[in-house]
Design an enzyme around this catalytic site. Structure first.
Site, PDB file in Angstrom:
ATOM      1  N   ASP A 127     -20.584  27.737 -39.257  1.00  0.00           N
ATOM      2  CA  ASP A 127     -21.329  27.714 -40.518  1.00  0.00           C
ATOM      3  C   ASP A 127     -20.874  28.756 -41.545  1.00  0.00           C
ATOM      4  O   ASP A 127     -20.435  29.854 -41.205  1.00  0.00           O
ATOM      5  CB  ASP A 127     -22.815  27.961 -40.257  1.00  0.00           C
ATOM      6  CG  ASP A 127     -23.491  26.754 -39.638  1.00  0.00           C
ATOM      7  OD1 ASP A 127     -22.786  25.890 -39.099  1.00  0.00           O
ATOM      8  OD2 ASP A 127     -24.730  26.685 -39.700  1.00  0.00           O
ATOM      9  N   ASP A 139     -24.700  16.298 -36.319  1.00  0.00           N
ATOM     10  CA  ASP A 139     -24.491  17.657 -35.810  1.00  0.00           C
ATOM     11  C   ASP A 139     -24.163  17.625 -34.317  1.00  0.00           C
ATOM     12  O   ASP A 139     -24.141  16.561 -33.687  1.00  0.00           O
ATOM     13  CB  ASP A 139     -25.750  18.500 -36.109  1.00  0.00           C
ATOM     14  CG  ASP A 139     -25.423  19.958 -36.373  1.00  0.00           C
ATOM     15  OD1 ASP A 139     -24.333  20.411 -36.009  1.00  0.00           O
ATOM     16  OD2 ASP A 139     -26.291  20.671 -36.940  1.00  0.00           O
TER      17      ASP A 139
HETATM   18  C1  GAL Z   1     -25.932  23.636 -37.874  1.00  0.00           C
HETATM   19  C2  GAL Z   1     -25.097  23.058 -38.984  1.00  0.00           C
HETATM   20  C3  GAL Z   1     -25.714  23.461 -40.297  1.00  0.00           C
HETATM   21  C4  GAL Z   1     -27.144  22.948 -40.372  1.00  0.00           C
HETATM   22  C5  GAL Z   1     -27.946  23.410 -39.158  1.00  0.00           C
HETATM   23  C6  GAL Z   1     -29.311  22.767 -39.095  1.00  0.00           C
HETATM   24  O1  GAL Z   1     -25.395  23.264 -36.646  1.00  0.00           O
HETATM   25  O2  GAL Z   1     -23.782  23.539 -38.870  1.00  0.00           O
HETATM   26  O3  GAL Z   1     -24.955  22.952 -41.355  1.00  0.00           O
HETATM   27  O4  GAL Z   1     -27.125  21.550 -40.442  1.00  0.00           O
HETATM   28  O5  GAL Z   1     -27.256  23.120 -37.955  1.00  0.00           O
HETATM   29  O6  GAL Z   1     -30.027  23.125 -37.959  1.00  0.00           O
END
Ligand code: GAL
Length: 405
Positions: free
Chosen positions: A224, A157
């Protein structure tokens, strides 16, 4: 608990020059991702609460019991919140003992014994999005650790990464190109001694699709999928113009599925799954697989659609404009989609605004042309032949045709 991010939306997806063959040859040489990854991820099911050994093992067992494994669903992936809040004195990541009482390797080994694969989540910055330790400065140590635990898949991430100004969750002014930190983990994983699928999650920043294939096996091309119809529309609209960047070894990742979570109508769920499948996105179920309705299971187990997603040619479907029709508009869902397959062409018709009948002449479809073709609609099983096809669609509905000579 669902953790929410305020990520600056990727604006106008200016499509840069399409990849040359030379770029395609530069794909990450780890032998993985020949077809999009299929599996489950804990995040959309239950956020931090679903990041446990118990949930992972229960899901793996359900993959077998429900016949999902037989259809190719393979990866059981734990997302954010699996570790303790700080590293140990040796600087290592530590699985939260309450969530993973037997450690991580035990879970990976048990999942392997079921003939499935196991994935974990981490972050390129100093903290994950939910505030757990990130891998910045620890890339080699973490990659070695993952190899020791027999992990098969790593999602990286982009929170708390180098920032001009204070390091914050989603930095508006990054201190450097995202690729810089994604390459570090790529190299560490490549040197770890274990082939580990590398999933980039930089939310489409820095036009990741233009360089993602030489760094990872898939890359998130947008922010997301929060779980609403508007997200499905946004992501599909952004995916269409960059379809060409997907190919065996590296894929546009449209984000995890949100089907089964009560946010979409049944028609919307079929459209969401259908577009993700034909656009060759990784397909990660994000709901409790032990509690799915028969109707949803039928969608997720649509073998013909999964076969299209997994087709060896690896060409992502995109939009096409029939003669006389208006072209796609950024941010809106376009009704006409098609993509070449190793044994035909997939054509999808979508109703973005209310119930409507849509038709298409095969002569307007890239990869088809004049003449008569056989077709099968993949949700209903309806078949026919001719030089065109039409479908009566409900609001936000989809018809997906496999068309062959
Ligand atoms: C976001 C990511 C999501 C999930 C989330 C967890 O940045 O895009 O898919 O992994 O973090 O905190």
């Amino acid at each position: 608990m669902r953790y929410s991010l305020s990520i600056v939306a990727v604006s106008a997806l200016a499509v840069e020059a399409l990849p040359s063959n030379e770029n395609f040859q530069k794909r990450l040489p780890n032998g993985l991702g020949k077809t999009p990854a299929l599996g489950w991820n804990s995040w959309n099911q239950g956020g931090c609460d679903a990041a446990t050994a118990e949930v992972a093992l229960r899901t793996a067992q359900s993959f077998i019991d429900l016949g999902l494994k037989d259809l190719g669903y393979t990866y059981v992936n734990i997302d954010d919140c699996w570790s303790t809040m700080s590293r140990n004195s040796a600087g290592e990541l530590v699985p939260d003992p309450n969530k993973f009482p037997n450690g991580m390797k035990a879970v990976a080994d048990e999942i392997h014994s079921m003939g499935l694969k196991f994935g974990l989540y981490g972050d390129a910055g100093i903290k994950t999005c939910a505030g757990y330790p990130g891998s910045e400065g620890h890339e080699e140590q973490d990659a070695k650790q993952l190899a020791e635990w027999n992990v098969d898949y790593w999602k990286h991430d982009n929170c708390f990464t180098p920032c001009q100004g204070p390091v914050v969750q989603t930095c508006p002014n990054p201190d450097g190109h995202t690729k810089t930190w994604y390459v570090k983990m790529r190299d560490a994983l490549q040197q770890s001694g274990r082939p580990i699928f590398y999933s980039l999650c930089n939310w489409g920043r820095d036009s990741v699709w233009t360089w993602g294939a030489e760094v990872g096996n898939s890359w998130r091309m947008s922010v997301d999928n929060w779980g609403n119809w508007a997200d499905v529309v946004r992501i599909a609209s952004e995916a269409a113009p960059i379809a060409e960047y997907s190919a065996p070894g590296g894929w546009n990742d449209l984000d995890m599925l949100i089907v089964g979570n009560g946010k979409l109508t049944p028609a919307e769920e079929r459209t969401h799954f259908g577009i993700w499948a034909i656009a060759k996105s990784p397909l990660f179920i994000g709901t409790d697989v032990t509690r799915m309705s028969d109707e949803l299971l039928k969608v997720l187990k649509n073998k013909a659609l999964i076969d299209i997603n997994q087709d060896s040619l690896g060409k992502a479907a995109t939009t096409f404009t029939p003669s006389g029709a208006a072209g796609p508009v950024t941010g809106q869902l376009y009704p006409y989609w098609a993509g070449e397959l190793s044994d035909g062409v997939v054509v999808a018709l979508v109703a973005p605004n209310g119930a409507q009948t849509y038709s298409v002449n095969f002569s307007d479809v890239p990869g088809l042309g004049e003449g008569s073709f056989e077709w099968t609609e993949l949700y209903s099983g309806r078949t026919g032949s001719g030089s065109s096809v039409s479908a009566d669609l409900e609001q936000h509905g989809i018809a997906i045709f496999k068309v062959t000579k």
